[in-house]
Design a protein around this motif. Structure first.
Motif, short mmCIF file in Angstrom:
data_model
loop_
_atom_site.label_atom_id
_atom_site.label_comp_id
_atom_site.label_asym_id
_atom_site.label_seq_id
_atom_site.Cartn_x
_atom_site.Cartn_y
_atom_site.Cartn_z
N SER A 21 33.44 1.30 -8.24
CA SER A 21 32.33 1.72 -7.07
C SER A 21 31.04 0.69 -6.86
O SER A 21 30.80 0.24 -5.87
N ALA A 22 30.43 0.70 -8.24
CA ALA A 22 29.47 -0.19 -8.16
C ALA A 22 29.62 -1.48 -7.66
O ALA A 22 28.80 -2.39 -6.98
N ASN A 23 30.77 -2.35 -8.41
CA ASN A 23 30.87 -3.70 -7.93
C ASN A 23 31.25 -3.64 -6.21
O ASN A 23 30.93 -4.64 -5.84
N ILE A 24 31.92 -2.80 -6.07
CA ILE A 24 32.13 -2.78 -4.31
C ILE A 24 31.01 -2.83 -3.75
O ILE A 24 30.67 -3.45 -2.99
N ASN A 25 29.85 -1.94 -4.19
CA ASN A 25 28.76 -1.84 -3.29
C ASN A 25 27.92 -3.07 -3.54
O ASN A 25 27.34 -3.56 -2.57
N GLN A 26 27.75 -3.60 -4.64
CA GLN A 26 27.13 -4.76 -4.85
C GLN A 26 27.82 -6.00 -3.87
O GLN A 26 27.04 -6.76 -3.45
N ILE A 27 28.95 -6.09 -4.10
CA ILE A 27 29.52 -7.33 -2.99
C ILE A 27 29.42 -6.78 -1.91
O ILE A 27 29.15 -8.02 -0.68
N ALA A 28 29.76 -5.55 -1.16
CA ALA A 28 29.23 -5.33 0.36
C ALA A 28 27.93 -5.80 0.73
O ALA A 28 27.58 -6.38 1.68
N ARG A 29 26.91 -5.50 -0.28
CA ARG A 29 25.70 -6.02 -0.21
C ARG A 29 25.56 -7.52 0.05
O ARG A 29 24.65 -8.05 0.87
N ARG A 30 25.94 -8.21 -0.89
CA ARG A 30 25.99 -9.67 -0.99
C ARG A 30 26.67 -10.25 0.53
O ARG A 30 26.05 -11.11 1.07
N ASN A 55 26.91 -8.49 3.33
CA ASN A 55 26.08 -8.36 4.65
C ASN A 55 24.82 -9.12 4.38
O ASN A 55 24.31 -9.53 5.63
N SER A 56 24.36 -9.61 3.43
CA SER A 56 23.09 -10.49 3.41
C SER A 56 23.51 -12.01 3.70
O SER A 56 22.86 -12.66 4.27
N SER A 57 24.74 -12.58 3.11
CA SER A 57 24.85 -13.90 3.08
C SER A 57 25.96 -14.22 3.88
O SER A 57 26.39 -15.38 4.36
N GLY A 58 26.99 -13.27 4.34
CA GLY A 58 28.09 -13.48 4.92
C GLY A 58 29.31 -14.20 4.19
O GLY A 58 30.31 -14.43 4.63
N ASN A 59 28.96 -14.29 2.83
CA ASN A 59 30.09 -14.90 1.94
C ASN A 59 30.43 -13.93 1.08
O ASN A 59 29.82 -12.89 0.45
N ILE A 60 31.74 -14.18 0.53
CA ILE A 60 32.51 -13.51 -0.79
C ILE A 60 32.73 -14.51 -1.54
O ILE A 60 33.49 -15.29 -1.12
N ILE A 95 35.86 -10.97 -5.96
CA ILE A 95 37.20 -10.41 -5.98
C ILE A 95 38.03 -10.11 -7.28
O ILE A 95 38.48 -9.03 -7.45
N ARG A 96 37.87 -11.10 -8.17
CA ARG A 96 38.16 -11.05 -9.36
C ARG A 96 38.00 -9.69 -10.15
O ARG A 96 38.49 -9.06 -10.54
N SER A 97 36.64 -9.60 -10.16
CA SER A 97 35.78 -8.36 -10.64
C SER A 97 36.41 -7.06 -10.26
O SER A 97 36.73 -5.96 -10.99
N ILE A 98 36.53 -7.08 -8.64
CA ILE A 98 37.23 -5.91 -8.32
C ILE A 98 38.51 -5.63 -8.79
O ILE A 98 39.04 -4.63 -9.22
N GLN A 99 39.49 -6.57 -8.82
CA GLN A 99 40.68 -6.32 -9.31
C GLN A 99 40.84 -5.99 -10.62
O GLN A 99 41.69 -5.05 -10.95
N GLU A 100 40.14 -6.68 -11.62
CA GLU A 100 40.00 -6.27 -13.23
C GLU A 100 39.69 -4.83 -13.25
O GLU A 100 40.31 -4.12 -13.83
N GLY A 101 38.54 -4.41 -12.17
CA GLY A 101 38.35 -2.79 -12.41
C GLY A 101 39.24 -2.01 -11.63
O GLY A 101 39.70 -0.96 -12.39
N VAL A 102 39.88 -2.22 -10.75
CA VAL A 102 40.93 -1.55 -10.33
C VAL A 102 42.25 -1.41 -11.00
O VAL A 102 42.77 -0.44 -11.27
N ASP A 103 42.55 -2.65 -11.72
CA ASP A 103 43.53 -2.47 -12.56
C ASP A 103 43.21 -1.43 -13.83
O ASP A 103 44.25 -0.93 -14.40
N GLU A 104 42.03 -1.81 -14.48
CA GLU A 104 41.83 -0.76 -15.44
C GLU A 104 41.68 0.63 -15.06
O GLU A 104 42.08 1.51 -15.86
N LEU A 105 41.24 0.85 -13.86
CA LEU A 105 41.32 2.18 -13.26
C LEU A 105 42.61 2.85 -13.10
O LEU A 105 43.02 3.84 -13.69
N ARG A 106 43.65 1.94 -12.60
CA ARG A 106 45.12 2.25 -12.27
C ARG A 106 45.60 2.64 -13.95
O ARG A 106 46.13 3.61 -13.97
N GLN A 107 45.36 2.07 -14.89
CA GLN A 107 45.85 2.29 -16.30
C GLN A 107 45.48 3.61 -16.58
O GLN A 107 46.14 4.38 -17.08
#
Length: 113
Positions: free
Chosen positions: A66-75, A77-82, A87-99
């Motif tokens: 959740s924190a990673n997604i919020n940080q990325i959303a802020r970035r 919104n402010s820069s227009g870039n992802i 994306i890799r950070s979110i994928q790793e977090g989601v994989d760990e959460l899935r496990q």
């Protein structure tokens, strides 16, 4: 004038193996008295006592993702870039959460009769 409660006794006999299993389950239950544990098992069907450490880990994973997604959303919104790293950070977090969730669901499946 209050009436005294009536109590009933139901004698139950256990084999040595059943007694040991009862003792093991009682010690894991968190109940303070064996009498309360047995009543709870009979009247409510089961006593669940979750491993607090695993529960904390699951919540920690959810919070991290959740924190990673919020940080990325802020970035974004402010820069227009992802960034690929985001994306890799979110994928790793989601994989760990899935496990963690799969492990939790596996434990719940064991409880089914």
């Amino acid at each position: 004038m209050s009436r005294k409660k009536e109590y009933y006794t139901f004698p139950v006999h256990f084999t040595e193996e059943e007694k040991e299993l009862l003792e093991r389950k009682f010690s894991l239950s968190g109940c303070r008295s064996k009498n309360r544990f047995i009543k709870k098992m009979i009247l409510e069907g089961m006593v669940l006592n979750f491993d607090e450490e695993k529960e904390k880990n699951l919540l920690l994973c959810v919070n991290r993702v959740s924190a990673n997604i919020n940080q990325i959303a802020r970035r974004v919104n402010s820069s227009g870039n992802i960034y690929e790293e985001d994306i890799r950070s979110i994928q790793e977090g989601v994989d760990e959460l899935r496990q963690q969730v799969k492990s939790f669901l596996f434990l719940l499946q064991k409880l089914k009769p």
